[in-house]
Scaffold this motif. Structure first.
Motif, PDB file in Angstrom:
ATOM      1  N   GLY A  70       0.819  -1.205   0.000  1.00 45.57           N
ATOM      2  CA  GLY A  70       0.000   0.000   0.000  1.00 45.57           C
ATOM      3  C   GLY A  70       0.850   1.251   0.000  1.00 45.57           C
ATOM      4  N   GLU A  71       1.880   1.257   0.811  1.00 48.91           N
ATOM      5  CA  GLU A  71       2.779   2.403   0.887  1.00 48.91           C
ATOM      6  C   GLU A  71       3.446   2.663  -0.470  1.00 48.91           C
ATOM      7  N   SER A  72       3.870   1.575  -1.134  1.00 48.34           N
ATOM      8  CA  SER A  72       4.531   1.713  -2.431  1.00 48.34           C
ATOM      9  C   SER A  72       3.574   2.272  -3.480  1.00 48.34           C
ATOM     10  N   LEU A  73       2.361   1.718  -3.527  1.00 47.89           N
ATOM     11  CA  LEU A  73       1.398   2.165  -4.538  1.00 47.89           C
ATOM     12  C   LEU A  73       0.913   3.583  -4.258  1.00 47.89           C
ATOM     13  N   ALA A  74       0.728   3.935  -2.996  1.00 46.57           N
ATOM     14  CA  ALA A  74       0.269   5.279  -2.649  1.00 46.57           C
ATOM     15  C   ALA A  74       1.268   6.326  -3.112  1.00 46.57           C
ATOM     16  N   GLY A  75       2.539   6.038  -2.981  1.00 45.14           N
ATOM     17  CA  GLY A  75       3.560   6.980  -3.438  1.00 45.14           C
ATOM     18  C   GLY A  75       3.489   7.212  -4.925  1.00 45.14           C
ATOM     19  N   ARG A  76       3.194   6.180  -5.687  1.00 47.74           N
ATOM     20  CA  ARG A  76       3.077   6.310  -7.144  1.00 47.74           C
ATOM     21  C   ARG A  76       1.807   7.075  -7.524  1.00 47.74           C
ATOM     22  N   ILE A  77       0.726   6.801  -6.815  1.00 47.29           N
ATOM     23  CA  ILE A  77      -0.515   7.532  -7.070  1.00 47.29           C
ATOM     24  C   ILE A  77      -0.314   9.020  -6.798  1.00 47.29           C
ATOM     25  N   LYS A  78       0.345   9.317  -5.711  1.00 42.23           N
ATOM     26  CA  LYS A  78       0.604  10.710  -5.340  1.00 42.23           C
ATOM     27  C   LYS A  78       1.499  11.391  -6.366  1.00 42.23           C
ATOM     28  N   ALA A  79       2.470  10.651  -6.917  1.00 43.44           N
ATOM     29  CA  ALA A  79       3.367  11.222  -7.922  1.00 43.44           C
ATOM     30  C   ALA A  79       2.612  11.558  -9.205  1.00 43.44           C
ATOM     31  N   LEU A  80       1.606  10.747  -9.548  1.00 48.57           N
ATOM     32  CA  LEU A  80       0.813  10.996 -10.753  1.00 48.57           C
ATOM     33  C   LEU A  80      -0.195  12.127 -10.544  1.00 48.57           C
ATOM     34  N   ASP A  81      -0.669  12.280  -9.333  1.00 48.35           N
ATOM     35  CA  ASP A  81      -1.652  13.329  -9.024  1.00 48.35           C
ATOM     36  C   ASP A  81      -1.226  14.051  -7.752  1.00 48.35           C
ATOM     37  N   PRO A  82      -0.324  15.036  -7.877  1.00 51.66           N
ATOM     38  CA  PRO A  82       0.172  15.757  -6.691  1.00 51.66           C
ATOM     39  C   PRO A  82      -0.924  16.475  -5.918  1.00 51.66           C
ATOM     40  N   ASN A  83      -2.059  16.746  -6.575  1.00 57.28           N
ATOM     41  CA  ASN A  83      -3.143  17.453  -5.890  1.00 57.28           C
ATOM     42  C   ASN A  83      -3.912  16.545  -4.927  1.00 57.28           C
ATOM     43  N   LEU A  84      -3.725  15.267  -5.076  1.00 60.14           N
ATOM     44  CA  LEU A  84      -4.407  14.324  -4.206  1.00 60.14           C
ATOM     45  C   LEU A  84      -3.737  14.329  -2.827  1.00 60.14           C
ATOM     46  N   SER A  85      -4.535  14.340  -1.788  1.00 64.40           N
ATOM     47  CA  SER A  85      -3.972  14.343  -0.435  1.00 64.40           C
ATOM     48  C   SER A  85      -3.298  13.014  -0.144  1.00 64.40           C
ATOM     49  N   ASP A  86      -2.407  13.018   0.846  1.00 65.59           N
ATOM     50  CA  ASP A  86      -1.743  11.778   1.249  1.00 65.59           C
ATOM     51  C   ASP A  86      -2.769  10.748   1.700  1.00 65.59           C
ATOM     52  N   GLU A  87      -3.781  11.224   2.419  1.00 68.52           N
ATOM     53  CA  GLU A  87      -4.814  10.309   2.893  1.00 68.52           C
ATOM     54  C   GLU A  87      -5.610   9.726   1.729  1.00 68.52           C
ATOM     55  N   GLY A  88      -5.882  10.576   0.721  1.00 67.90           N
ATOM     56  CA  GLY A  88      -6.622  10.094  -0.441  1.00 67.90           C
ATOM     57  C   GLY A  88      -5.839   9.063  -1.222  1.00 67.90           C
ATOM     58  N   ALA A  89      -4.519   9.305  -1.395  1.00 68.43           N
ATOM     59  CA  ALA A  89      -3.679   8.347  -2.107  1.00 68.43           C
ATOM     60  C   ALA A  89      -3.597   7.032  -1.351  1.00 68.43           C
ATOM     61  N   SER A  90      -3.505   7.128  -0.039  1.00 66.03           N
ATOM     62  CA  SER A  90      -3.435   5.926   0.791  1.00 66.03           C
ATOM     63  C   SER A  90      -4.728   5.118   0.698  1.00 66.03           C
ATOM     64  N   ALA A  91      -5.836   5.818   0.753  1.00 64.08           N
ATOM     65  CA  ALA A  91      -7.122   5.124   0.692  1.00 64.08           C
ATOM     66  C   ALA A  91      -7.328   4.454  -0.663  1.00 64.08           C
ATOM     67  N   LEU A  92      -6.925   5.142  -1.734  1.00 67.02           N
ATOM     68  CA  LEU A  92      -7.083   4.570  -3.070  1.00 67.02           C
ATOM     69  C   LEU A  92      -6.182   3.356  -3.246  1.00 67.02           C
ATOM     70  N   ALA A  93      -4.964   3.448  -2.735  1.00 60.79           N
ATOM     71  CA  ALA A  93      -4.056   2.302  -2.815  1.00 60.79           C
ATOM     72  C   ALA A  93      -4.636   1.109  -2.070  1.00 60.79           C
ATOM     73  N   ALA A  94      -5.192   1.365  -0.908  1.00 56.44           N
ATOM     74  CA  ALA A  94      -5.800   0.287  -0.127  1.00 56.44           C
ATOM     75  C   ALA A  94      -6.936  -0.364  -0.898  1.00 56.44           C
ATOM     76  N   GLN A  95      -7.760   0.453  -1.547  1.00 61.37           N
ATOM     77  CA  GLN A  95      -8.886  -0.087  -2.308  1.00 61.37           C
ATOM     78  C   GLN A  95      -8.413  -0.988  -3.456  1.00 61.37           C
ATOM     79  N   VAL A  96      -7.326  -0.561  -4.116  1.00 61.49           N
ATOM     80  CA  VAL A  96      -6.814  -1.345  -5.244  1.00 61.49           C
ATOM     81  C   VAL A  96      -6.389  -2.738  -4.786  1.00 61.49           C
ATOM     82  N   PHE A  97      -5.575  -2.794  -3.751  1.00 61.59           N
ATOM     83  CA  PHE A  97      -5.046  -4.081  -3.324  1.00 61.59           C
ATOM     84  C   PHE A  97      -6.088  -4.957  -2.652  1.00 61.59           C
ATOM     85  N   VAL A  98      -6.967  -4.345  -1.907  1.00 58.59           N
ATOM     86  CA  VAL A  98      -8.017  -5.131  -1.267  1.00 58.59           C
ATOM     87  C   VAL A  98      -8.992  -5.655  -2.322  1.00 58.59           C
ATOM     88  N   ALA A  99      -9.347  -4.808  -3.299  1.00 56.37           N
ATOM     89  CA  ALA A  99     -10.266  -5.232  -4.358  1.00 56.37           C
ATOM     90  C   ALA A  99      -9.672  -6.369  -5.180  1.00 56.37           C
TER      91      ALA A  99
END
Length: 374
Positions: A70-99
């Motif tokens: 999750g930590e690895s994917l959240a960092g990549r999500i944040k790099a692609l969308d800097p406007n996304l909050s850290d919490e938002g990137a973390s939550a989206l990463a969690a959804q991807v891996f859990v889904a």
């Protein structure tokens, strides 16, 4: 069906060292040929080879093995969308891996660092980047996360290290990757007895000369050995996973360099044990891999006239010829890199070249074997 198999053999002497420890801190050993040998596990040397890949291949050709997905994917999500909050990137990463069924999430926390796989998960950097891009796309359009889609992204664009060493996901076997490379445990060509180094450390702040004694005492177990090392690469399997002849050639060449130049780092600061092989032999075959460890079933015993390296080279050359003659094996190609006269006998097994020439010539043969112009 014709195959392309690359067998890689090496003789390598290491000084007093503890390359690979067991659960008690002792150097690993194994009994072979009725005597105890020094041993370095395949896992330890695979790790060293993977680390060496970082200097030989582009980051996009490599992968990452971690539970903290999750930590690895959240960092990549944040790099692609800097406007996304850290919490938002973390939550989206969690959804991807859990889904996708690849991770579990701690209910009490939503931070990505708490989204962990239940095992070490091996994904290529390209796969992680693709998962991040797909996650943002789904989020932007409000599309539900499609497990099938994310699983497919984890099955394509494999990295060199995943293709070489494989990937096993116990509860999602359809994304497993069969290893194209096998690595044996390195063993000494001779018997060994582990030894102990008794050491003391002085407390620099003991200014009173009347106060004697060490600030610390201890022991470190070690041995020294001439190792026989072996690896084999199924070029066809590697090509099937990577899907590209140029990438396959680059992977083989990188592996040869990493195999020869890597070294497990156990107690490295204590022993400075880093060496290069005394000889490297590569045999290209069209039948099956052949481990020639039988050359050392009778342990080598140094004499006043010849040392272990010289005797080991002679034993390897003799056994290679005997095995291949007995079973009608005729290598499609063979190259030898030797250091000095001690391993000169190995030149009878193939073309004697420098190591850089060996790597280049094997690479050319791989290209031709895959039906591409060299």
């Amino acid at each position: 069906m014709s195959r392309t198999i690359i067998d890689v053999y090496a003789l390598q002497t290491v000084p007093p060292s503890n390359l690979n420890r067991d659960d008690t801190g002792s150097p690993k050993t194994a009994v072979y040929g009725g005597v105890r040998r020094a041993r370095v596990s395949s896992q330890a040397w695979k790790r060293a080879i993977r680390l060496a890949f970082a200097d030989l291949l582009d980051r996009s050709q490599l992968g990452e093995r971690t539970k903290r997905v999750g930590e690895s994917l959240a960092g990549r999500i944040k790099a692609l969308d800097p406007n996304l909050s850290d919490e938002g990137a973390s939550a989206l990463a969690a959804q991807v891996f859990v889904a996708a069924g690849l991770a579990k999430a701690e209910k009490k926390k939503s931070e990505a660092k708490d989204v962990e796989s239940s095992y070490l998960l091996f994904l290529s950097h390209r796969q992680l980047d693709n998962l991040a891009a797909a996650a943002l796309e789904a989020s932007a359009t409000g599309t539900p996360l499609d497990k099938g889609r994310f699983k497919e992204l984890a099955k394509t664009e494999h990295s060199v290290d995943i293709a070489m060493f494989g990937r096993m996901v116990a509860d999602m076997t359809d994304i497993n990757v069969d290893a194209a490379c096998q690595l044996s445990h390195a063993i000494s060509v001779h018997a060994v007895d582990n030894e102990f180094d008794y050491f003391t450390a002085v407390d620099d702040r003991k200014a009173d000369a009347a106060e004697t004694g060490a600030g610390m005492i201890g022991t470190i177990e070690f041995n020294s050995s001439t190792l026989y090392r072996y690896a084999t690469i199924d070029v066809d399997a590697l090509h099937r996973t990577l899907g590209d002849a140029d990438a396959t050639r680059a992977a083989v060449e990188a592996f040869l360099v990493a195999f020869a130049r890597s070294m497990p780092t156990g107690k490295q600061n204590t022993f400075a044990h880093r060496t290069l092989p005394d000889a490297v032999l590569v045999r290209m075959r069209d039948t099956q891999p052949i481990n020639l460890v039988g050359a050392f079933e009778t342990p080598v015993r140094a004499t006043h006239a010849a040392g272990r390296v010289e005797l080991a080279a002679a034993a390897l050359a003799k056994h290679t010829v005997a095995v291949e003659n007995a079973f009608g094996e005729r290598p499609a190609g063979s190259w030898v890199t030797q250091v000095g006269d001690k391993t000169a006998v190995l030149a009878d097994l193939g073309k004697a070249v420098s190591f850089s020439e060996l790597v280049a010539e094997v690479g050319e043969q791989v290209t031709m074997a895959l039906g591409q112009p060299a």
